[in-house]
Design an enzyme around this catalytic site. Sequence first.
Site, PDB file in Angstrom:
ATOM      1  N   ASP A 149       0.852  -1.182   0.000  1.00 43.92           N
ATOM      2  CA  ASP A 149       0.000   0.000   0.000  1.00 43.92           C
ATOM      3  C   ASP A 149       0.894   1.240   0.000  1.00 43.92           C
ATOM      4  O   ASP A 149       1.889   1.289   0.716  1.00 43.92           O
ATOM      5  CB  ASP A 149      -0.855  -0.009   1.282  1.00 43.92           C
ATOM      6  CG  ASP A 149      -2.298   0.382   1.043  1.00 43.92           C
ATOM      7  OD1 ASP A 149      -2.516   1.496   0.546  1.00 43.92           O
ATOM      8  OD2 ASP A 149      -3.187  -0.423   1.373  1.00 43.92           O
ATOM      9  N   HIS A 164     -10.968  -3.743   3.860  1.00 44.74           N
ATOM     10  CA  HIS A 164     -10.921  -3.362   5.267  1.00 44.74           C
ATOM     11  C   HIS A 164     -11.751  -2.122   5.577  1.00 44.74           C
ATOM     12  O   HIS A 164     -11.703  -1.626   6.697  1.00 44.74           O
ATOM     13  CB  HIS A 164      -9.461  -3.112   5.640  1.00 44.74           C
ATOM     14  CG  HIS A 164      -8.889  -1.968   4.857  1.00 44.74           C
ATOM     15  ND1 HIS A 164      -8.703  -2.038   3.480  1.00 44.74           N
ATOM     16  CD2 HIS A 164      -8.544  -0.705   5.224  1.00 44.74           C
ATOM     17  CE1 HIS A 164      -8.244  -0.874   3.056  1.00 44.74           C
ATOM     18  NE2 HIS A 164      -8.139  -0.057   4.086  1.00 44.74           N
ATOM     19  N   ASP A 165     -12.464  -1.609   4.592  1.00 43.29           N
ATOM     20  CA  ASP A 165     -13.250  -0.381   4.793  1.00 43.29           C
ATOM     21  C   ASP A 165     -14.756  -0.607   4.765  1.00 43.29           C
ATOM     22  O   ASP A 165     -15.515   0.336   5.001  1.00 43.29           O
ATOM     23  CB  ASP A 165     -12.928   0.639   3.681  1.00 43.29           C
ATOM     24  CG  ASP A 165     -11.531   1.202   3.793  1.00 43.29           C
ATOM     25  OD1 ASP A 165     -11.028   1.313   4.929  1.00 43.29           O
ATOM     26  OD2 ASP A 165     -10.941   1.523   2.745  1.00 43.29           O
ATOM     27  N   GLU A 225      -6.930   3.019  -5.785  1.00 43.86           N
ATOM     28  CA  GLU A 225      -8.206   3.089  -5.083  1.00 43.86           C
ATOM     29  C   GLU A 225      -8.869   4.383  -5.518  1.00 43.86           C
ATOM     30  O   GLU A 225      -8.483   5.473  -5.087  1.00 43.86           O
ATOM     31  CB  GLU A 225      -8.010   3.088  -3.560  1.00 43.86           C
ATOM     32  CG  GLU A 225      -9.351   2.996  -2.849  1.00 43.86           C
ATOM     33  CD  GLU A 225      -9.366   3.546  -1.431  1.00 43.86           C
ATOM     34  OE1 GLU A 225     -10.285   3.202  -0.679  1.00 43.86           O
ATOM     35  OE2 GLU A 225      -8.479   4.333  -1.069  1.00 43.86           O
ATOM     36  N   ASP A 243      -3.502   4.306  -2.325  1.00 49.62           N
ATOM     37  CA  ASP A 243      -4.596   4.770  -1.481  1.00 49.62           C
ATOM     38  C   ASP A 243      -5.204   6.070  -2.022  1.00 49.62           C
ATOM     39  O   ASP A 243      -4.468   7.022  -2.315  1.00 49.62           O
ATOM     40  CB  ASP A 243      -4.027   4.999  -0.070  1.00 49.62           C
ATOM     41  CG  ASP A 243      -5.098   5.260   0.964  1.00 49.62           C
ATOM     42  OD1 ASP A 243      -5.929   4.371   1.171  1.00 49.62           O
ATOM     43  OD2 ASP A 243      -5.081   6.353   1.566  1.00 49.62           O
TER      44      ASP A 243
HETATM   45  C1  GLC Z   1      -8.518   4.566   2.034  1.00 43.09           C
HETATM   46  C2  GLC Z   1      -8.211   3.391   2.926  1.00 43.09           C
HETATM   47  C3  GLC Z   1      -8.839   3.645   4.265  1.00 43.09           C
HETATM   48  C4  GLC Z   1      -8.244   4.888   4.840  1.00 43.09           C
HETATM   49  C5  GLC Z   1      -8.395   6.068   3.897  1.00 43.09           C
HETATM   50  C6  GLC Z   1      -7.508   7.190   4.298  1.00 43.09           C
HETATM   51  O1  GLC Z   1      -9.869   4.670   1.758  1.00 43.09           O
HETATM   52  O2  GLC Z   1      -8.627   2.202   2.339  1.00 43.09           O
HETATM   53  O3  GLC Z   1      -8.664   2.565   5.133  1.00 43.09           O
HETATM   54  O4  GLC Z   1      -8.842   5.181   6.058  1.00 43.09           O
HETATM   55  O5  GLC Z   1      -8.029   5.737   2.585  1.00 43.09           O
HETATM   56  O6  GLC Z   1      -6.172   6.846   4.076  1.00 43.09           O
END
Ligand code: GLC
Length: 515
Positions: free
Chosen positions: A100, A321-322, A260, A205
């Site tokens: 990541d 994980h979100d 993402e 991310d």
């Molecule tokens: C992304 C991650 C998440 C995090 C956010 C801020 O959405 O997947 O877990 O809290 O970014 O970094």
Amino acid sequence: MTDPAPWWKTAVVYQIYPRSFADSNGDGIGDLRGIIDRLDHLQWLGVDAIWLSPFYPSPMADFGYDVSDYCDVDPVFGNLDDFDALVDACHTRGLRVVIDWVPNHTSDQHPWFQASRSSKDDPKRDWYVWRPRNPDGSPPNNWVTSWSEDGAPAWTIDPVTDEWYLHLFLPQQPDLNWRNPGVVEAMHDVLRFWLDRGVDGFRMDVIHLIGKAEDLADDPEEFLPLPHVVLNHEPSCLPLVEGIRSVLDEYDGDRMMVGEIGLLDTSMVADYYVDGRGMQLAFNFPPLYAPWDTLFWRPNIDAVATHIEPKGWPAWVLGNHDNPRQATRYGSEERSRAAAFLLLGLRGTPFLYAGEELGLADAEVPAERVVDPGGRDGCRAPIPWDSSDDHGWGPDPWLPWPPEIDLRNVAAQVDDPASIANLYRRLLAARRSSAALQVGSQAMLDSPDSVLGWDRAEGPERFRFLVNLGPDEADVSSLVNGWEVLVDSLETDHGPAPDTVLSADHAMLLRPAAG
Ligand code: GLC
Ligand code: CA
């Protein structure tokens, strides 16, 4: 002869949330050595790559997505030697390693932010987004921060210089200013640091946030109080993405980036492929949010074909994980099983969230054990490895266990041929042995309303998927003639003759009948 497909097109990627995967020293927090100890499971399952959520030094305000040093390992997870050992152990087993990279923001404890906040004249002042106070005391714009229930501003006044700084997430996660060339260079060097250590790719991310409108214009009123993170579709992001890609392309071996892109429209997600010069893969979340109903799934599959396919290779994801786990969202083991056929059968690269293969649902987290500011603890419960009292962990893991732990642990499911983990294994094995299932074309079939049906083909190889998302049985007799069952979602020893009626939430993978 055509070139072989790059690894990231044929791979199935398995997401590991390091805190929750496996604990090697009994402190209740998963770590890198723990992952090394459990690679057998991934080989047994048959995935091709792992993606590790952040393991960098961090105050853990957002459990590692608030990075205070991009080029090291937080002691709770191990050290750089452990990381190198993990990469070696994976590569020896033919597993790729994706890590990541968190480019939009750092921790407020990162030395860059410490310098930036120290004075308006600091050389790093412009590495973050600072704005002076308005006479009326209002924040610089109307952007709303993430996870705020009351539409709180994405800005905080820092007392040291009495100015606002921007944070699209927590106040402890100040946004970097990618308009500053020093930031671009420093973050490119972070990529090189890990590329030199042998990583095969990066999950980037919230990459769609690094480009921000120069004037930081207000979000349209009608969208409020949606957080700015789902609204920031900003053209100036794309050249930055191209620049990042060019760093990966300095290295051989098809280094990959998967973005993402937290935007809610697949056509917008498609832009980040930048016509082959940007992301090789981009998460497209609308299917993850789609209810278990063909009414929602059909348009999502069409949107991928219409918008993503012309620009690049799709990625599929049903859990991370979100978000609540797919078992929790869909609500039954039958549906979880059928969903595996969607994830692994639709054309594109699947991302499988650790524990999905066990059919894990979210843990119930009592108020006194809630630790995540975004309410995401449930899907981050530790992975149960066996039926012993501590399930392969120390006495006191950092979050409560998920439900049905005696049934939904790795050892129990490996031993049971009828388990959902063994179903994933059969689907993954089928996928691995067939170019049609990995990179073949996809054609949707005319099927009853509640059924999704599609063919995958490459050269002479052909496969057919049928998934009933409805609550009633569906007549699929016209779709199974001349086909036989390769994998059935509900039965281990299904004979070759396909059912002509699919029961509710039942799925089949078919191949042309022999003879
Ligand atoms: C992304 C991650 C998440 C995090 C956010 C801020 O959405 O997947 O877990 O809290 O970014 O970094
Ligand atoms: Ca540990």
